[in-house]
Design an enzyme around this catalytic site. Structure first.
Site, mmCIF file in Angstrom:
data_model
loop_
_atom_site.group_PDB
_atom_site.id
_atom_site.type_symbol
_atom_site.label_atom_id
_atom_site.label_comp_id
_atom_site.label_asym_id
_atom_site.label_seq_id
_atom_site.Cartn_x
_atom_site.Cartn_y
_atom_site.Cartn_z
ATOM 1 N N HIS A 1 0.845 -1.191 0.000
ATOM 2 C CA HIS A 1 0.000 0.000 0.000
ATOM 3 C C HIS A 1 0.879 1.240 0.000
ATOM 4 O O HIS A 1 1.798 1.359 0.799
ATOM 5 C CB HIS A 1 -0.894 0.039 1.240
ATOM 6 C CG HIS A 1 -2.013 -0.946 1.175
ATOM 7 N ND1 HIS A 1 -3.095 -0.888 2.000
ATOM 8 C CD2 HIS A 1 -2.218 -2.012 0.376
ATOM 9 C CE1 HIS A 1 -3.928 -1.883 1.713
ATOM 10 N NE2 HIS A 1 -3.400 -2.581 0.744
ATOM 11 N N TYR B 1 -9.045 4.821 8.342
ATOM 12 C CA TYR B 1 -9.213 5.098 9.770
ATOM 13 C C TYR B 1 -10.243 6.219 9.874
ATOM 14 O O TYR B 1 -10.073 7.253 9.228
ATOM 15 C CB TYR B 1 -7.910 5.604 10.398
ATOM 16 C CG TYR B 1 -6.825 4.552 10.520
ATOM 17 C CD1 TYR B 1 -6.101 4.137 9.413
ATOM 18 C CD2 TYR B 1 -6.518 3.990 11.758
ATOM 19 C CE1 TYR B 1 -5.101 3.178 9.525
ATOM 20 C CE2 TYR B 1 -5.519 3.031 11.882
ATOM 21 C CZ TYR B 1 -4.816 2.636 10.762
ATOM 22 O OH TYR B 1 -3.829 1.683 10.874
ATOM 23 N N TYR C 1 4.084 5.964 10.309
ATOM 24 C CA TYR C 1 3.182 4.867 9.956
ATOM 25 C C TYR C 1 3.914 3.771 9.178
ATOM 26 O O TYR C 1 3.737 2.580 9.467
ATOM 27 C CB TYR C 1 2.012 5.432 9.133
ATOM 28 C CG TYR C 1 0.854 4.494 8.994
ATOM 29 C CD1 TYR C 1 -0.010 4.260 10.055
ATOM 30 C CD2 TYR C 1 0.619 3.828 7.801
ATOM 31 C CE1 TYR C 1 -1.082 3.389 9.933
ATOM 32 C CE2 TYR C 1 -0.449 2.961 7.663
ATOM 33 C CZ TYR C 1 -1.291 2.745 8.732
ATOM 34 O OH TYR C 1 -2.346 1.876 8.604
ATOM 35 N N PRO D 1 -3.524 -0.768 19.220
ATOM 36 C CA PRO D 1 -3.302 -1.207 17.826
ATOM 37 C C PRO D 1 -3.537 -0.144 16.753
ATOM 38 O O PRO D 1 -3.313 -0.411 15.574
ATOM 39 C CB PRO D 1 -4.296 -2.361 17.657
ATOM 40 C CG PRO D 1 -5.333 -2.146 18.698
ATOM 41 C CD PRO D 1 -4.682 -1.432 19.831
ATOM 42 N N LYS E 1 1.505 -1.106 15.190
ATOM 43 C CA LYS E 1 2.928 -1.175 15.520
ATOM 44 C C LYS E 1 3.393 -2.419 16.281
ATOM 45 O O LYS E 1 4.588 -2.737 16.273
ATOM 46 C CB LYS E 1 3.326 0.048 16.363
ATOM 47 C CG LYS E 1 3.321 1.348 15.607
ATOM 48 C CD LYS E 1 4.597 1.524 14.804
ATOM 49 C CE LYS E 1 4.498 2.603 13.773
ATOM 50 N NZ LYS E 1 4.235 2.153 12.410
#
Ligand code: RFL
Ligand code: PHB
Length: 397
Positions: free
Chosen positions: A75, A204, A387, A295, A299
């Protein structure tokens, strides 16, 4: 009585234990792994799905990435949504080409276990460790049981890769570390469903009814999460209600969520936890044994594997150069990344979960942050680099 001798005794066949064993083997260092649960239990646990760039690179370095490369999904961005407004953070252009891979933790574990056993290496399932002895000498030992028989592993080092409820942390002398912990007033209800993902990148979302996340596993399997109260129960969530709630929270104009048969659902509480010392004498902790992050940043598994890199390099220095220098610095080196990940995971959690009333001061701060991501390339780059995972060099000084 089972009597085994090895260089590094490893407790736990999760990501930390399996990566460590393979890394050491690549450098000719022997290990034996003990795992409390059965193979099918370990390989069946539904957990992480997001592999940082570093984790992908490590799998390739260890020669274990074939199936990830074939079946995983790279991604190049992530979608963030607030009150129905969706923006995209592109990774490649903000981080110099770093990306995430979507490939389930259970697939990683299957690949590593298969490769380990295929090379006739030693891994005992259903073999709980009960006691770690003599960690302040150069001949520690692990005492365990395997199908009713008692056993002992004599080794040079013990690596406790045994997760949050493991024996390793309990074996550290209490005076040797400080503990930090934060709990959150919400949990995640997670589902796996047989349905083509309605998105090509993770979403998200903050919504006045709470957080939602759309993740994926493959072309035909979707993974989604909903924020629920800590007191909530899975029985309160029939499948139709889950899909309705996901559709509302993730919704944006011109987009719809496809639903399908749910084949796994569970509720997981969230916490941040860590200790500030991951070693004592010949005992070293790695992964969830030493730290838990919520979560929201994806990570946990990646941190476990980053710990393993530092631990493996320290052990290699010991066996190749007879030097303890890197091992002595293990905690110090690992903790820099752990604290960074704690901060980022906390940031993502606070940004997207509903904690205070919709419209409150806290809500306005959340919204101001979200709006800023959409307008500032620098702010978006900060999120992108955390990220996808910061390179190891970032933490070197
Ligand atoms: P594990 O995976 O818990 O493995 C520890 C192993 O040790 C065994 N064990 C023992 N064996 C022998 N004797 C004893 N006395 C033993 N005590 C324990 C256990 O049976 C177990 O097999 O720890 P490890 O290796 O440190 O790996 C950590 C990761 O599993 C964890 O951080 C991640 O799953 C967290 N996580 C995520 N991480 C990510 O990097 N990306 C994600 O997208 C992500 N999503 C998640 C997650 C965790 C979640 N849950 C369920 C907590 C999503 C969720 C919902
Ligand atoms: C997952 O795919 O399970 C996943 C992805 C990203 C997260 C958490 C979980 O932040």
């Amino acid at each position: 009585m089972i009597q085994l001798k090895t260089q590094v005794g490893i407790i736990g066949a999760g990501p930390a234990g399996m990566f460590l064993a393979h890394w050491l083997r690549k450098f000719g260092i022997q290990s034996v792994i003990l795992e409390r649960k059965s193979r099918s239990n370990v390989e069946g646990r539904v957990r992480a799905g997001l592999l940082e760039q570093n984790t992908q690179d490590i799998l390739k370095f260890l020669g274990l990435a074939d199936r990830m490369v074939q079946q995983g999904h790279l991604h190049d961005g992530v979608k963030l949504s607030f009150d129905g407004r969706r923006i995209r953070v592109p990774f490649g252009e903000l981080t110099g080409g770093r990306q995430i891979m979507i490939y389930g933790q259970r697939e990683v574990i299957k690949d590593l276990t298969e490769a380990w056993l295929g090379q006739d290496e030693r891994l005992l399932f259903e073999a709980p460790a009960h006691e770690i002895k003599d960690i302040d000498t150069d001949h520690p030992s692990i005492h365990f049981e395997h199908i009713g028989e008692k056993g002992i592993i004599e080794c040079d080092f013990v690596a406790a890769c045994d997760g949050f409820h493991g024996l390793g942390r309990k074996t550290l002398p209490r005076h040797a570390y400080r503990e930090y912990t934060t709990s959150y007033p919400f949990s995640w209800l997670g589902i796996l469903a047989h349905v083509t993902p309605s998105t090509d990148e993770l979403i998200y979302a903050y919504h006045e009814r709470g957080f939602a996340l759309h993740s994926l596993r493959s072309e035909t399997v979707s993974r989604l999460y909903l924020q629920v109260d800590n007191e909530d129960h899975i029985h309160n969530w029939p499948d139709d209600k889950i899909w309705e709630e996901l559709a509302v929270r993730l919704g944006t104009e011109g987009w719809s969520l496809q639903s399908g048969p749910i084949f796994d659902k569970s509720i997981t509480p969230m916490r941040s936890f860590m200790i500030d010392n991951m070693q004592y004498g010949r005992l070293f902790l790695a992964g969830d044994a030493a730290h838990i992050v919520p979560p929201t940043g994806g990570k946990g598994m990646n941190l476990a594997i980053a710990d393993v890199k530092h631990l493996a390099e320290g052990l290699i220095d010991f066996y190749e150069k007879n030097s303890m220098t890197r091992l002595q610095k293990y905690t110090q080196t690992a903790l820099k990344r752990v604290w960074r990940a704690q901060e980022f995971s906390n940031f993502m959690t606070q940004l997207f979960h509903k904690r205070d009333a919709h419209g409150s001061f806290q809500y306005q701060l959340q919204k101001a942050k979200f709006d800023y991501i959409g307008t500032s390339k620098q702010y978006a780059a900060t999120i992108a680099e955390n990220y996808v995972g910061l390179p190891f060099e970032t933490f070197q000084q």
